[in-house]
Design an enzyme around this catalytic site. Structure first.
Site, short mmCIF file in Angstrom:
data_model
loop_
_atom_site.label_atom_id
_atom_site.label_comp_id
_atom_site.label_asym_id
_atom_site.label_seq_id
_atom_site.Cartn_x
_atom_site.Cartn_y
_atom_site.Cartn_z
N GLU A 142 2.14 1.88 -3.42
CA GLU A 142 1.09 2.47 -4.27
C GLU A 142 1.01 3.98 -4.06
O GLU A 142 0.82 4.75 -5.02
CB GLU A 142 -0.24 1.80 -3.96
N HIS A 143 1.16 4.44 -2.82
CA HIS A 143 1.15 5.88 -2.53
C HIS A 143 2.36 6.58 -3.14
O HIS A 143 2.24 7.70 -3.67
CB HIS A 143 1.18 6.11 -1.01
N HIS A 172 0.84 -1.20 0.00
CA HIS A 172 0.00 0.00 0.00
C HIS A 172 0.87 1.25 0.00
O HIS A 172 0.57 2.23 -0.71
CB HIS A 172 -0.90 -0.04 1.24
N GLU A 179 -4.60 7.65 6.55
CA GLU A 179 -5.63 6.80 5.95
C GLU A 179 -6.04 5.71 6.93
O GLU A 179 -7.24 5.40 7.08
CB GLU A 179 -5.12 6.19 4.65
#
Length: 1058
Positions: free
Chosen positions: A80-81, A77, A158
């Site tokens: 991905e950021h 994740h 998040e």
């Protein structure tokens, strides 16, 4: 057999392979497709859509968080950021976002258990500049140290955003209760602690700089190990020919290295061992509700895409018609809703789950509820399965695929990219996920044999578990990441005996044949030079108004019918609002069993309460639409309230009202801001005070009064003639038989208008003591929607601020995960909104928004004219984007009808005005209505500060509360001279609210505001023969654009539906 051919290298385009077979397509799909495989193993589908006004691309890869290192949960994740914020060819962190936004596009990315995807859409002419940027993410990302130190906080924000999200919390408990070390058990989101742990593994305590440096090193190493061209699938949609698309794609995406990894990594070992099944898990929730799950682990289902046995079983177990689990449990008063189906990743862990929302009585009888599920499973095992069950599913799947309409390019690109990872033959790329090709009873029976109590995991969810259910002296455990409280126990012998009893419930049986399966799917296709841009008003009386358009571009045998039944009694007081809501819920509840078959056959309906009355929708294959509409209308007219069902629905509404205040802070602060600018709105807390005393006889009296006098407005759009649409309106009028409202009685929406110089702050604490986030909703009011030039200027300003707002306030300043800038519209009054959710105090967030708006003012004033023109062109592309399907076209028409303006070609008018806008004009508007320094006396600002209870700052801390009116606030009025010499007051107000019942201060504040005008029609050819008469009857009410007078006092008090 699939056939591929080699395409040799030419000029700067490397060689590649192309699929030379035919793809199975929907009948209406005239797009051209080409399936290619690059020399590095990347597969791509190239789609020429000559008529598209937006291009799109999606790259998906078969790497997800199940491949995270054991000591760095969330690394996929985090990658991905990071990966989309700077590459060697395009090093600026905001390059991609700025480019996409300036050219009328959008972009996003997501990480799942076994896949990750990155997509963008953009105006068609810029696809060639977007694709190399996307490719560079994967062959030359920068992963800079400075970005690492900031973006790890974005991942943490998040995670904190979802800390109080029950779905996330329960999912992580489910993962935690799996075989230790199994990839499914990992913490996929990640947070600061999990991602930085790899830098803290030594004996000595390193500096934070060293920790982040090590985190970055591990990220880069992981990217090199797990991101591989052979794991990637690309879908590209554009106007260009497939040959031209290949020349755009192949050179750039061939640069991505193939690291020789397994192209489709799968994780098919069991996630649950014997110790994890045959168990009962109690989980404590954040929101107040009751629910149950019965879950089973599935075997590898990838090879069963032709028969789809899991989907077939979900059709039977999730059925809501006569004889179903759902219907039986509802009749017992135990169930609110039920669903069943497969979930998880096709290459990862997969499960079959039956999930239901329960009443408190259903919770107390959870053993009987679970027994009913296993009774139905025993029925399925013991019964023959007549051919019509599978035939109906197969028929409707084929019909839906045959008439499949277009969707938004980025959505379709995502669907295609993900499909490339599935084991379908190339020729079934488009159809593999949709069609049922063969009946495989053996596999269905095999799955049913495994759906037994010993292999099940039962979960019971509640905010406060009752001792009579969970037992005394419970030892609660705490899940590591979200802090969720849970306890697990083996099913006791008595419970196992109860749910192993086989099929004994005579009220349960298999569904009967579906009478709603469409028979007539003909389409009267008449090609036209250009589709009509609006519906036509084909009937207008004092009782009703009907709009109609016969489909002239989508050619599906469908129609959509929207009907508004307007009555001032729907929302007069909080009690009226609750009565209307309960009535609507009772209608839908009474129709559920009868109409479920219609939904399976592609014909759906809804009945909704709204401030102006009732809204009825029916839509789908038009063969059976009038039949369904009559059923719905007669139930509205003749409903007899069943006391037991009313109590169930009152309980449901009570929990909804109470849980409303447990929502995400950013959602709540935005809702509170909207309410402050609405003349009359009844909050969930105000409705709760009326709920308990309402009786069934009062509901029926309210229904009769509500329908006795109405104004009906309807839209019929699709494959239905004008004559049939008139028959539809006759059916509505005859079924309901109301008297007409007087024109003055028809509810009309209005908005409150802030005076120039307003600086209003509304402060309130969040209701959830465990919520760590606060939020700011910062709203700048511009003016009436009828002022086209001002609205277009606002739209352009919002577009120009969107990317820098994200890049500066989120990426650079790290204020929070939720940071958004958008155009707001509240009952005909437009404005600019900025929303931030953060662990920081809202007062600090507001100061940063002020600073941002101040800085951006100078940036817009100095913006090069060619860049200004690019922003205008990007906005024009958005305004002129064509509708993709019948539902989208109907929604556009209906939004113009419901607004009361009937301005069906407003998007074209806006595009023309945007072309005329100058930079100086935009700067003047920005300085007057947005910029804090220059607009101090002209801005109209309202902000909502929703504070976490964990913040030290108290809502009252900045306010000098009046002794005479403690609910009101600190109100400061300063006088400033205007150009004409008159004095204009500047209004600074702080409103403080300590609970969910609004006080006198808010009422006094709203009473002092002017009320904007109600909508007046923009008369155009759409009114047909009624246009001149309506214009004459409007008389003085018709107003010129930009000249609408403000009125104090609001006779028509309305608001958006709660």
């Amino acid at each position: 057999m699939s056939t591929w051919a080699d395409v040799p290298a030419a000029d700067d385009v490397p060689g590649y392979r192309v699929f030379v077979g035919e793809l199975e397509k929907p009948s209406l799909d005239i797009r051209q497709y080409r399936l290619v495989e690059l020399h590095n193993g990347l597969r791509a589908v190239l789609v020429q859509d000559a008529g598209t006004d937006k291009a799109a691309a999606c790259l998906a890869l078969t790497t997800g968080h199940m491949l995270d290192p054991e000591d760095a949960p969330g690394l996929a994740h985090f990658c991905e950021h990071m990966i989309s914020k700077g590459s060697e060819p395009y090093p600026a962190e905001n390059d991609f976002l700025s480019f996409i936004n300036a050219n009328g596009g959008s972009r996003n990315a997501s990480t799942g258990p076994a896949s990750t995807e990155y997509w963008f859409s953009i105006r068609s002419a810029e696809l060639g500049a977007g694709l190399p940027r996307l490719a560079a993410f994967f062959h030359a990302p920068l992963f800079t140290e400075s970005l690492t130190a900031r973006e790890i906080n974005a991942v943490d924000a998040e995670f904190k955003k979802n800390l109080q999200n029950d779905a996330r919390r329960i999912l992580q408990v489910t993962k935690h209760l799996s075989i230790p070390g199994h990839p499914w058990a990992k913490f996929g989101t990640g947070n600061y602690a999990s991602l930085s742990a790899v830098g803290r593994s030594g004996e000595e305590a390193p500096s934070e700089e060293a920790v982040l440096k090590e985190t970055r090193r591990r990220l880069v190493d992981w990217w090199r190990q797990e991101y591989c061209a052979s794991r990637m699938m690309l879908a590209v949609i554009g106007r260009e020919s497939v040959d031209e698309l290949a020349s755009l794609v192949v050179p750039h995406f061939s640069r991505i290295p193939n690291r020789g990894l397994d192209p489709r990594p799968a994780f098919k070992t069991d996630a649950w061992g014997p110790e994890h099944t045959g168990t009962l898990t109690f989980v404590q929730t954040v929101k107040d509700y009751y629910a149950f799950d019965v879950s089973f682990q599935l075997p590898d289902m990838r090879t069963h895409y032709q028969s789809k046995p899991g989907s077939f079983l979900s059709h039977l177990l999730g059925h809501e018609g006569p004889g179903s689990v759902c219907t039986y449990l509802k009749k017992k008063g135990w169930l609110l809703s039920l669903s069943a189906g497969s979930w998880g990743s096709s290459r990862g862990a997969q499960f079959f789950k039956v999930h239901g929302r329960l009443t408190v009585e259903g919770y107390a009888h959870y053993r009987d509820v679970v027994e009913t599920v296993f009774d139905y499973l025993a029925l399925l095992r013991d019964s023959p399965l007549p051919a019509y069950h599978y035939d109906e599913v197969r028929t409707m799947a084929a019909t839906n695929f045959h008439f499949k309409e277009k969707s938004h390019p980025h959505s379709y690109a995502s669907t295609l990219a993900i499909a490339l990872a599935e084991p379908y033959p190339p020729e079934w790329l488009l159809s593999g996920a949709h069609l049922y090709r063969e009946w495989d009873e053996a596999t269905v029976r095999q799955l049913l044999d495994g759906f037994v109590p010993a292999r099940a995991r039962i979960t019971l969810e509640a905010k406060n578990h009752l001792e009579q259910v969970v037992g005394p002296d419970v030892r609660w455990e705490t899940e590591k990441w979200y802090g969720t409280q849970y306890t697990v126990r083996r099913m006791d012998d008595a419970f196992l005996h109860q749910i192993n009893g086989g099929h004994v419930n005579e009220e349960l049986h298999l569904p009967a044949p579906n009478p709603f399966i469409p028979q007539n799917l003909s389409v009267d296709r008449v090609d036209v030079p250009e589709p009509k841009k609006y519906p036509l008003l084909v009937k207008r009386t004092e009782l009703s108004q009907l709009w109609h358009k016969k489909d002239d571009q989508f050619w599906v045998p469908k129609a959509l019918i929207f009907i508004d039944i307007k009555s001032p009694l729907a929302y007069t007081t909080p009690r009226h609002a609750v009565l209307t809501r309960i009535f609507v819920d009772l209608v839908e509840d009474a129709l559920a069993e009868l109409t479920y078959d219609a939904g399976l056959a592609g014909v759906s309906y809804s009945v909704m309460n709204q401030i102006e009355g009732l809204s009825v929708f029916v839509g789908g294959y038009n063969d059976k639409l009038p039949v369904l509409l009559r059923i719905v209308l007669e139930k509205i007219r003749d409903l007899r309230v069943q006391p037991d069902r009313m109590q169930v629905l009152k309980e449901k509404i009570q929990r909804e009202c109470e849980n409303f205040y447990m929502r995400q802070p950013s959602q709540l602060s935005e809702q509170f801001a909207i309410w402050l600018l609405m003349p009359t709105v009844w909050t969930p807390a105000e409705k709760l005070s009326e709920l308990t005393s309402i009786t069934e006889s009062e509901i029926e009296r309210h229904r009769d009064a509500l329908l006795s006098k109405t104004f009906i407005e309807a839209l019929v759009n699709g494959t239905m003639s004008q004559e049939r649409s008139l028959d539809i309106m006759t059916l509505v009028e005859e079924c309901l038989a109301p008297r007409p409202l007087l024109p003055k009685e028809i509810p009309r929406q209005r908005s409150l208008v802030l005076p120039p110089g307003s600086d209003v702050v509304f402060k309130k604490r969040h209701s959830n003591p465990e919520e760590v986030n606060s939020s700011l909703s910062y709203y700048l009011q511009f003016g009436d929607i009828s002022d086209t030039r001002l609205c277009c200027t606002l739209a352009l300003i919002a577009d120009m601020l969107r990317e820098p707002c994200y890049s500066i306030l989120r990426t650079e300043e790290q204020l929070g995960y939720v940071v958004a800038c958008s155009q707001w519209s509240i009952n005909g009054i437009n404005g600019l909104g900025i929303r931030i959710q953060s662990a920081r105090a809202p007062s600090f967030l507001e100061s940063r928004v002020d600073a941002f708006l101040e800085t951006l003012g100078a940036g817009i004033a100095s913006l090069p004219l060619d860049e200004f023109a690019t922003y205008k062109e990007g906005l024009i592309v958005k305004k002129l984007e064509r509708v993709k399907n019948l539902r989208e076209e109907t929604a556009r028409f209906w939004s113009h009808i419901e607004s009361g303006y009937y301005d069906f070609i407003r998007h074209e008018t806006d595009a023309s005005v945007i072309r005329e806008l100058t930079r100086d004009e935009v700067v003047r508007t920005y300085d007057a209505l947005v910029r804090p320094s220059s607009g101090a006396q002209t801005r109209k600002k309202l902000s909502v500060h929703l504070l976490s209870q964990q913040l030290d700052e108290h809502p009252l801390a900045t306010s000098a509360v009046s002794d005479a009116n403690p609910a009101a606030t600190d109100a400061t009025t300063t006088a400033t001279p205007t150009d004409s010499g008159a004095v204009r007051p500047r209004l600074a107000i702080v409103l403080n609210v300590d609970d969910n019942i609004r006080g006198e201060g808010e009422s006094v504040f709203k009473a002092g505001l002017a009320c904007g005008p109600a909508a007046t029609p923009v008369f155009a050819p759409a009114f047909g023969e009624y246009g001149h008469a309506l214009a004459r009857s409007s008389g003085a009410c018709t107003r010129a654009i930009g000249s609408a007078p403000l009125q104090t006092g609001c006779a028509a008090s309305t608001a958006s539906r709660l």
